[in-house]
Design an enzyme around this catalytic site. Structure first.
Site, mmCIF file in Angstrom:
data_model
loop_
_atom_site.group_PDB
_atom_site.id
_atom_site.type_symbol
_atom_site.label_atom_id
_atom_site.label_comp_id
_atom_site.label_asym_id
_atom_site.label_seq_id
_atom_site.Cartn_x
_atom_site.Cartn_y
_atom_site.Cartn_z
ATOM 1 N N LYS A 152 3.659 -9.121 5.440
ATOM 2 C CA LYS A 152 4.765 -8.497 6.174
ATOM 3 C C LYS A 152 4.499 -8.505 7.675
ATOM 4 O O LYS A 152 5.272 -7.957 8.463
ATOM 5 C CB LYS A 152 4.969 -7.061 5.696
ATOM 6 C CG LYS A 152 5.491 -6.974 4.247
ATOM 7 C CD LYS A 152 5.801 -5.545 3.885
ATOM 8 C CE LYS A 152 5.956 -5.331 2.394
ATOM 9 N NZ LYS A 152 7.179 -5.890 1.841
ATOM 10 N N HIS A 210 8.518 3.951 -1.603
ATOM 11 C CA HIS A 210 8.560 2.689 -2.359
ATOM 12 C C HIS A 210 7.831 2.932 -3.684
ATOM 13 O O HIS A 210 6.899 3.753 -3.748
ATOM 14 C CB HIS A 210 7.814 1.642 -1.520
ATOM 15 C CG HIS A 210 7.866 0.237 -2.012
ATOM 16 N ND1 HIS A 210 7.087 -0.210 -3.060
ATOM 17 C CD2 HIS A 210 8.561 -0.842 -1.586
ATOM 18 C CE1 HIS A 210 7.319 -1.503 -3.254
ATOM 19 N NE2 HIS A 210 8.211 -1.909 -2.375
ATOM 20 N N GLN A 258 5.486 -0.903 6.332
ATOM 21 C CA GLN A 258 6.609 -1.221 7.228
ATOM 22 C C GLN A 258 6.354 -0.766 8.660
ATOM 23 O O GLN A 258 7.241 -0.909 9.503
ATOM 24 C CB GLN A 258 7.906 -0.573 6.711
ATOM 25 C CG GLN A 258 8.348 -1.030 5.339
ATOM 26 C CD GLN A 258 8.772 -2.502 5.298
ATOM 27 O OE1 GLN A 258 8.957 -3.161 6.321
ATOM 28 N NE2 GLN A 258 8.906 -3.038 4.088
ATOM 29 N N CYS A 277 12.891 -1.580 -4.559
ATOM 30 C CA CYS A 277 11.731 -0.886 -5.146
ATOM 31 C C CYS A 277 11.722 0.589 -4.741
ATOM 32 O O CYS A 277 10.662 1.149 -4.423
ATOM 33 C CB CYS A 277 10.413 -1.548 -4.757
ATOM 34 S SG CYS A 277 10.223 -3.171 -5.463
HETATM 35 N N1 PLP Z 1 5.287 0.231 0.729
HETATM 36 C C1 PLP Z 1 6.405 -0.105 1.397
HETATM 37 C C2 PLP Z 1 7.068 0.919 2.287
HETATM 38 C C3 PLP Z 1 6.952 -1.376 1.245
HETATM 39 O O1 PLP Z 1 8.077 -1.703 1.903
HETATM 40 C C4 PLP Z 1 6.302 -2.305 0.384
HETATM 41 C C5 PLP Z 1 6.874 -3.640 0.162
HETATM 42 O O2 PLP Z 1 8.056 -3.880 0.344
HETATM 43 C C6 PLP Z 1 5.131 -1.905 -0.261
HETATM 44 C C7 PLP Z 1 4.656 -0.635 -0.067
HETATM 45 C C8 PLP Z 1 4.404 -2.840 -1.178
HETATM 46 O O3 PLP Z 1 3.875 -3.920 -0.478
HETATM 47 P P1 PLP Z 1 3.232 -5.156 -1.257
HETATM 48 O O4 PLP Z 1 4.270 -5.636 -2.221
HETATM 49 O O5 PLP Z 1 2.948 -6.139 -0.172
HETATM 50 O O6 PLP Z 1 2.000 -4.660 -1.936
#
Ligand code: PLP
Length: 413
Positions: free
Chosen positions: A225, A122, A202, A366
């Site tokens: 999440k 991500h 995740q 993302c």
């Molecule tokens: N890492 C992974 C694998 C994600 O799926 C996400 C969000 O979709 C994030 C990091 C970032 O999370 P946050 O936006 O809650 O900081």
């Protein structure tokens, strides 16, 4: 007994309608819905105990501090951390990774050092490392993927060397759903002297995660999440690393003493919590963990795995019209299914499904470098959680069939 039909009753939003149809919520990888237990904890906190933490001597301040620190204990317990000292509250996974990149990275990295990442990260576990590599002269390396969307483990092994200072890897891909063998990767990284940061955004919400068993150096995840509020997340760090690292941000709370021209730092974890924290968020996250623990995370994982197995075979009803990304074996994947359907743009698929009351996500998730690797600009994505049922999967498939009929009528006009 884990019964998603009973669990659904705990989530008020799931009984609403969208466009006149009962809501099917399949956007859980983006954010999850909140049970009464969490909503009630937030209400109670604001109605009964709201105050700023740590600094007050009055009853409300003491209560708020106790609730905030109790939430930290709950987080430590949930991921089996050795102590609450190793739990830093952040805004989410993104801020937690930036914290490590800036605080640990600026202190530990020098030109010639390598940071190992993967092609399935991500942006949150990619861009912070690009920034710190530019600032320190360290370089980035990337573990490639196999054709079925798993990590190329031989490539990981080949890239790990004494130059590798940190391996930052996602536990579960938010696009491919792939569950990476992080325990093995951590062992291999430690063998060359590298630290490992696990992006658990995740995974922590979906399966049991034990930081001592994994032996990771850092773990990050987001409250929203996993049934908790937005704006609260967690960095777990080995206490000795957190002790050694300089602060991330400066301000109130993170100091021990301050003079006009310098300051000394508070003990961990507060050294990394500058300013008034998201107290209610932490309380809500603690309540979410209570709720999940009562259900049992192994049961949550078993439910999602069987649901994904059901959904993957139900997708076969759509014949060859659908391209599914990631491993075919449900044992190797979490609750995320990214797909492209016929030649219909994923945004159109998402919009049509919304009209049927089915909430999915469409876009690059993302993960733009991964999209390029897959040869697409975007995908649709259905992501399941503990309150989803096989009926939800059936509604998704039926809505996709209807999408195809509608779009082929439009195309033949
Ligand atoms: N890492 C992974 C694998 C994600 O799926 C996400 C969000 O979709 C994030 C990091 C970032 O999370 P946050 O936006 O809650 O900081």
């Amino acid at each position: 007994m884990f019964d998603p039909k009973l669990i659904r009753n705990d989530f008020p939003i799931l009984s609403r309608q969208v466009h006149g149809k009962p809501l099917v919520y399949l956007d859980n990888a983006a954010t999850t819905q909140k049970p009464h237990h969490v909503i009630e904890a937030l209400r109670r906190y604001y109605e009964e105990s709201n105050a700023n933490v740590h600094r007050g001597i009055h009853t409300l301040a003491e209560e708020a501090t106790a609730l905030y620190e109790q939430a930290r204990e709950q987080v430590a317990h949930f991921i089996h951390a050795p102590s609450a000292r190793s739990i830093v509250f952040t805004r989410g996974s993104t801020e937690a990774i930036n914290l490590v990149a800036q605080a640990w990275g600026r202190w530990a990295l020098k030109p010639g050092d390598e940071i190992l990442l993967t092609e399935m990260e991500h942006h949150a576990n990619l861009v912070p490392w690009q920034l710190i590599a530019q600032a320190t002269g360290a370089t980035l390396q990337f573990v490639g993927l196999t054709a079925d969307g798993t990590l190329d483990l031989a490539h990981a092994q080949a890239l790990l060397s004494e130059r590798t200072k940190l391996f930052a890897v996602t536990h579960i891909s938010n696009v491919l759903g792939t569950i990476n063998p992080v325990a093995d990767l951590i062992r291999q990284a430690h063998a060359v002297g590298a630290l490992v940061l696990v992006d658990g955004a995740q995974s922590v919400p979906h399966l049991p995660v034990d930081v001592q068993e994994l032996d990771c150096d850092f773990l990050v995840f987001s409250g929203h999440k996993m049934l908790g509020p937005t704006g609260i997340g967690v960095l777990y760090g080995r206490p000795e690393l957190l002790e050694a690292m300089p602060p991330f941000q400066g301000g109130g709370e993170m100091i021990s003493n301050v003079w006009l021209d310098h300051a000394t730092w508070n003990e961990i974890p507060w050294k990394f919590e500058a300013g008034t924290p998201h107290i209610a968020g932490a309380v809500g996250l603690g309540a979410a963990m209570e709720y999940l623990s009562a259900l049992d995370m192994a049961a949550v994982r078993a439910h999602e795995q069987s649901l994904v197995a059901y959904a993957l075979s139900a997708f076969e009803r759509l014949n060859h019209d659908i391209m599914i990304y990631g491993p075919k074996d449900p044992a190797l994947r979490g609750g995320v299914i990214a797909f492209n359907y016929q030649n219909i743009h994923p945004h159109d698929v998402g919009q049509f499904l919304d009209g049927e009351g089915v909430a999915i996500r469409a876009g690059h998730h993302c993960a733009k470098p991964l999209m390029r690797r897959l040869g697409v600009v975007a995908t649709a994505r259905a992501s399941f959680y503990l309150y989803n049922t096989t009926q939800d999967a059936d509604r998704l498939i039926a809505a996709l069939q209807k999408t195809k009929e509608t779009f082929s009528v439009v195309a033949h006009r």
